[in-house]
Enzyme design. Structure first.
Site, PDB file in Angstrom:
ATOM      1  N   CYS A 168      -1.104   6.256   9.962  1.00  0.00           N
ATOM      2  CA  CYS A 168       0.102   5.561  10.433  1.00  0.00           C
ATOM      3  C   CYS A 168      -0.248   4.252  11.110  1.00  0.00           C
ATOM      4  O   CYS A 168      -1.094   4.212  11.998  1.00  0.00           O
ATOM      5  CB  CYS A 168       0.842   6.399  11.471  1.00  0.00           C
ATOM      6  SG  CYS A 168       1.341   7.977  10.886  1.00  0.00           S
ATOM      7  N   GLY A 226       6.678  -2.030   6.177  1.00  0.00           N
ATOM      8  CA  GLY A 226       8.048  -2.559   6.162  1.00  0.00           C
ATOM      9  C   GLY A 226       9.041  -1.698   6.903  1.00  0.00           C
ATOM     10  O   GLY A 226       8.761  -0.551   7.267  1.00  0.00           O
ATOM     11  N   GLU A 227      10.218  -2.274   7.137  1.00  0.00           N
ATOM     12  CA  GLU A 227      11.296  -1.567   7.812  1.00  0.00           C
ATOM     13  C   GLU A 227      12.361  -1.256   6.760  1.00  0.00           C
ATOM     14  O   GLU A 227      13.072  -2.156   6.300  1.00  0.00           O
ATOM     15  CB  GLU A 227      11.840  -2.466   8.942  1.00  0.00           C
ATOM     16  CG  GLU A 227      13.147  -2.022   9.558  1.00  0.00           C
ATOM     17  CD  GLU A 227      13.186  -0.545   9.941  1.00  0.00           C
ATOM     18  OE1 GLU A 227      12.275  -0.049  10.604  1.00  0.00           O
ATOM     19  OE2 GLU A 227      14.170   0.120   9.552  1.00  0.00           O
ATOM     20  N   ASN A 281      -3.303   5.189  16.262  1.00  0.00           N
ATOM     21  CA  ASN A 281      -4.445   4.943  15.380  1.00  0.00           C
ATOM     22  C   ASN A 281      -4.973   3.540  15.633  1.00  0.00           C
ATOM     23  O   ASN A 281      -4.199   2.622  15.891  1.00  0.00           O
ATOM     24  CB  ASN A 281      -4.015   5.078  13.915  1.00  0.00           C
ATOM     25  CG  ASN A 281      -3.670   6.521  13.583  1.00  0.00           C
ATOM     26  OD1 ASN A 281      -4.472   7.426  13.802  1.00  0.00           O
ATOM     27  ND2 ASN A 281      -2.463   6.742  13.086  1.00  0.00           N
ATOM     28  N   CYS A 341       6.120  -7.042   7.327  1.00  0.00           N
ATOM     29  CA  CYS A 341       7.216  -6.527   8.143  1.00  0.00           C
ATOM     30  C   CYS A 341       7.557  -7.540   9.227  1.00  0.00           C
ATOM     31  O   CYS A 341       6.677  -8.188   9.772  1.00  0.00           O
ATOM     32  CB  CYS A 341       6.799  -5.204   8.777  1.00  0.00           C
ATOM     33  SG  CYS A 341       8.105  -4.427   9.761  1.00  0.00           S
ATOM     34  N   CYS A 364       6.134  -4.805  15.950  1.00  0.00           N
ATOM     35  CA  CYS A 364       5.648  -3.780  16.882  1.00  0.00           C
ATOM     36  C   CYS A 364       4.182  -4.063  17.251  1.00  0.00           C
ATOM     37  O   CYS A 364       3.351  -4.330  16.377  1.00  0.00           O
ATOM     38  CB  CYS A 364       5.763  -2.382  16.267  1.00  0.00           C
ATOM     39  SG  CYS A 364       7.474  -1.916  15.933  1.00  0.00           S
ATOM     40  N   CYS A 419       3.544   8.465   0.898  1.00  0.00           N
ATOM     41  CA  CYS A 419       4.096   7.565   1.914  1.00  0.00           C
ATOM     42  C   CYS A 419       4.226   6.197   1.246  1.00  0.00           C
ATOM     43  O   CYS A 419       3.226   5.638   0.778  1.00  0.00           O
ATOM     44  CB  CYS A 419       3.136   7.516   3.107  1.00  0.00           C
ATOM     45  SG  CYS A 419       3.605   6.288   4.343  1.00  0.00           S
ATOM     46  N   CYS A 467       1.126  -2.019  15.487  1.00  0.00           N
ATOM     47  CA  CYS A 467       1.137  -1.757  14.037  1.00  0.00           C
ATOM     48  C   CYS A 467       0.512  -2.896  13.235  1.00  0.00           C
ATOM     49  O   CYS A 467       0.808  -4.071  13.467  1.00  0.00           O
ATOM     50  CB  CYS A 467       2.582  -1.529  13.591  1.00  0.00           C
ATOM     51  SG  CYS A 467       2.731  -1.134  11.840  1.00  0.00           S
ATOM     52  N   SER A 526      11.454   5.750  15.246  1.00  0.00           N
ATOM     53  CA  SER A 526      10.268   5.358  16.012  1.00  0.00           C
ATOM     54  C   SER A 526      10.710   5.011  17.421  1.00  0.00           C
ATOM     55  O   SER A 526      11.221   3.933  17.666  1.00  0.00           O
ATOM     56  CB  SER A 526       9.596   4.149  15.355  1.00  0.00           C
ATOM     57  OG  SER A 526       9.135   4.510  14.078  1.00  0.00           O
ATOM     58  N   LEU A 527      10.521   5.946  18.328  1.00  0.00           N
ATOM     59  CA  LEU A 527      11.023   5.759  19.700  1.00  0.00           C
ATOM     60  C   LEU A 527       9.925   5.167  20.598  1.00  0.00           C
ATOM     61  O   LEU A 527      10.079   4.097  21.160  1.00  0.00           O
ATOM     62  CB  LEU A 527      11.543   7.095  20.228  1.00  0.00           C
ATOM     63  CG  LEU A 527      12.364   7.048  21.506  1.00  0.00           C
ATOM     64  CD1 LEU A 527      13.560   6.126  21.375  1.00  0.00           C
ATOM     65  CD2 LEU A 527      12.839   8.446  21.900  1.00  0.00           C
ATOM     66  N   GLU A 569       0.825  -1.204   0.000  1.00  0.00           N
ATOM     67  CA  GLU A 569       0.000   0.000   0.000  1.00  0.00           C
ATOM     68  C   GLU A 569       0.865   1.263   0.000  1.00  0.00           C
ATOM     69  O   GLU A 569       1.970   1.271   0.545  1.00  0.00           O
ATOM     70  CB  GLU A 569      -0.918   0.007   1.232  1.00  0.00           C
ATOM     71  CG  GLU A 569      -1.944  -1.115   1.176  1.00  0.00           C
ATOM     72  CD  GLU A 569      -3.035  -1.006   2.230  1.00  0.00           C
ATOM     73  OE1 GLU A 569      -4.210  -1.147   1.852  1.00  0.00           O
ATOM     74  OE2 GLU A 569      -2.738  -0.799   3.411  1.00  0.00           O
TER      75      GLU A 569
HETATM   76  N1  SAH Z   1       9.266   0.438  10.058  1.00  0.00           N
HETATM   77  C1  SAH Z   1       9.460   1.853  10.059  1.00  0.00           C
HETATM   78  C2  SAH Z   1       8.530   2.542   9.119  1.00  0.00           C
HETATM   79  C3  SAH Z   1       7.090   2.620   9.595  1.00  0.00           C
HETATM   80  S1  SAH Z   1       6.741   4.287   9.780  1.00  0.00           S
HETATM   81  C4  SAH Z   1       9.400   2.378  11.464  1.00  0.00           C
HETATM   82  O1  SAH Z   1       9.109   1.583  12.359  1.00  0.00           O
HETATM   83  O2  SAH Z   1       9.699   3.536  11.714  1.00  0.00           O
HETATM   84  C5  SAH Z   1       5.241   4.321  10.487  1.00  0.00           C
HETATM   85  C6  SAH Z   1       5.201   5.062  11.808  1.00  0.00           C
HETATM   86  O3  SAH Z   1       3.910   4.872  12.367  1.00  0.00           O
HETATM   87  C7  SAH Z   1       6.190   4.498  12.802  1.00  0.00           C
HETATM   88  O4  SAH Z   1       6.671   5.494  13.664  1.00  0.00           O
HETATM   89  C8  SAH Z   1       5.316   3.529  13.540  1.00  0.00           C
HETATM   90  O5  SAH Z   1       5.862   3.158  14.781  1.00  0.00           O
HETATM   91  C9  SAH Z   1       4.044   4.322  13.649  1.00  0.00           C
HETATM   92  N2  SAH Z   1       2.870   3.488  13.920  1.00  0.00           N
HETATM   93  C10 SAH Z   1       2.716   2.167  13.719  1.00  0.00           C
HETATM   94  N3  SAH Z   1       1.480   1.764  14.124  1.00  0.00           N
HETATM   95  C11 SAH Z   1       0.856   2.866  14.560  1.00  0.00           C
HETATM   96  C12 SAH Z   1      -0.456   3.096  15.062  1.00  0.00           C
HETATM   97  N4  SAH Z   1      -1.334   2.133  15.202  1.00  0.00           N
HETATM   98  N5  SAH Z   1      -0.765   4.367  15.390  1.00  0.00           N
HETATM   99  C13 SAH Z   1       0.113   5.371  15.235  1.00  0.00           C
HETATM  100  N6  SAH Z   1       1.347   5.213  14.749  1.00  0.00           N
HETATM  101  C14 SAH Z   1       1.718   3.968  14.426  1.00  0.00           C
END
Ligand code: SAH
Length: 343
Positions: free
Chosen positions: A332, A158-159, A289, A111, A115, A104, A118, A213-214, A91
């Protein structure tokens, strides 16, 4: 069949010379046609018929198929389900801002990072995308839109740093004056924190924006929601970030998804402040989200604003990310590499 969009300009020059036995300038012509968005080799009108036939017999233009398109009724965000040559789906999301269009894009089918919050990781990783498949997303969406896209965020499925080589080639192609000519300053790459690759990227000294992504300020909490933290804990991650800043002089953007009752207390905000103090950085707060399987919830607006306030008071710039396309599952963490799992 090889996808011609997998090649950087220099690699295409080599291919033209060695595999096709043609002079170098042909590479320039072919490369330019690819990113002008042709859909057939016959449109490459300045190539001889015999060369076009030769190309047709062994190469593809790597065009992706738009399987579905959803347009948000709230903010015009568009989510595209794209089909790859092997039948897999990914997507991409197109967002409209006052300064132009941002896409995006995804870097893998699924992935492996796991996490907890996600959707993209639910089915695990199927495979990584090639450079051509990454750039193919920009091409397909741009073509459908009929306008030029000015910014790219690698924040889809994906990462990206788990697919380093393809992502690196993508960054070469996209930046090339005959490619999409999108400057690295208009590109953000987001990672969950693969430390060795962050250091490697630092050494390339690119001008892209690195997003990290912290999502937590203690290892205990972070390891619970992000398995990657068990391998690369916060201290190591932040060391790699400092190295990135030192090498590139670029401000890092930390993403922090706020999840009610998990990582959104004022104490967490203060601990975050301590961690990031003195770094050239910015914090992007993302109210979590909804993803069907997780059950995680957003806190109320007041607690989110309070979290932001604590950071700002402590001297760290913090913004709350605007939610886009939530009505079409385009926000996201809501993207999936699967067809038919709507809402
Ligand atoms: N794999 C990469 C790229 C994904 S970016 C990464 O982890 O950074 C997408 C961003 O959305 C990341 O910061 C991810 O942690 C965040 N994300 C994932 N699930 C989410 C959710 N349910 N609500 C809000 N942000 C989310």
């Amino acid at each position: 069949m090889k996808n011609l969009k997998d090649y950087t300009y220099e690699e295409l020059e080599q291919l033209v010379k060695e595999e096709l036995g043609e002079p170098k300038f042909r590479a320039k012509q072919i490369f330019a046609w690819l990113y002008r968005g042709v859909t057939s080799f016959d449109e490459m009108s300045d190539l001889s018929k015999s060369l076009r036939e030769k190309l047709k017999s062994a190469y593809t233009l790597g065009n992706l198929t738009i399987a579905e398109k959803y347009v948000s009724s709230i903010d015009e965000t568009r989510r595209y389900l794209l089909q790859l040559d092997d039948g897999n789906f990914i997507e991409s999301v197109l967002m409209k801002y006052h300064h132009g269009y941002t896409i995006c894009i995804s870097s893998q089918v699924g992935c492996a990072m796991g996490c907890a919050f996600c959707a993209s990781t639910r089915g695990g990783k199927v495979r990584s995308l090639s450079a051509g498949e990454i750039i193919g997303q920009v091409m397909a969406v741009q073509q459908d839109l009929g306008e030029k896209i000015s910014n790219i965020v690698m924040m889809g499925i994906g990462e990206p740093l788990d697919n380093y080589d393809a992502v690196w080639r993508f960054l070469q192609i996209v930046n090339h004056p005959l490619g999409l000519c999108i400057g690295h300053r208009h590109i953000s790459l987001s990672t969950c924190g693969l430390v060795p690759q962050i250091k490697r990227l630092a050494e390339e000294e690119l001008q892209i924006t690195l997003s990290i992504s912290l999502h937590a300020s203690s290892n205990e909490t972070r390891s619970k929601i992000m398995p990657v933290n068990r391998r690369y804990p916060i201290e190591e991650l932040l060391d790699a970030c400092r190295y990135y800043i030192e090498k590139t002089n670029r401000r890092i953007s930390f993403e922090y998804t706020l999840i009610q009752g998990v990582n959104d207390t004022p104490e967490e905000a203060k601990a975050l402040l301590k961690l990031l103090k003195g770094m050239l950085c910015h914090v992007n707060l993302i109210p979590v989200n909804p993803v069907a399987e997780t059950g995680f919830k957003q806190g109320d607006r007041k607690s989110i604003e309070n979290f932001q306030h604590i950071l700002e008071q402590g001297g760290i710039a913090a913004t709350i990310r605007r939610e886009m396309g939530t009505d079409i599952r385009a926000a996201c963490g809501q993207l999936r590499a699967a067809k038919g799992k709507e809402k």
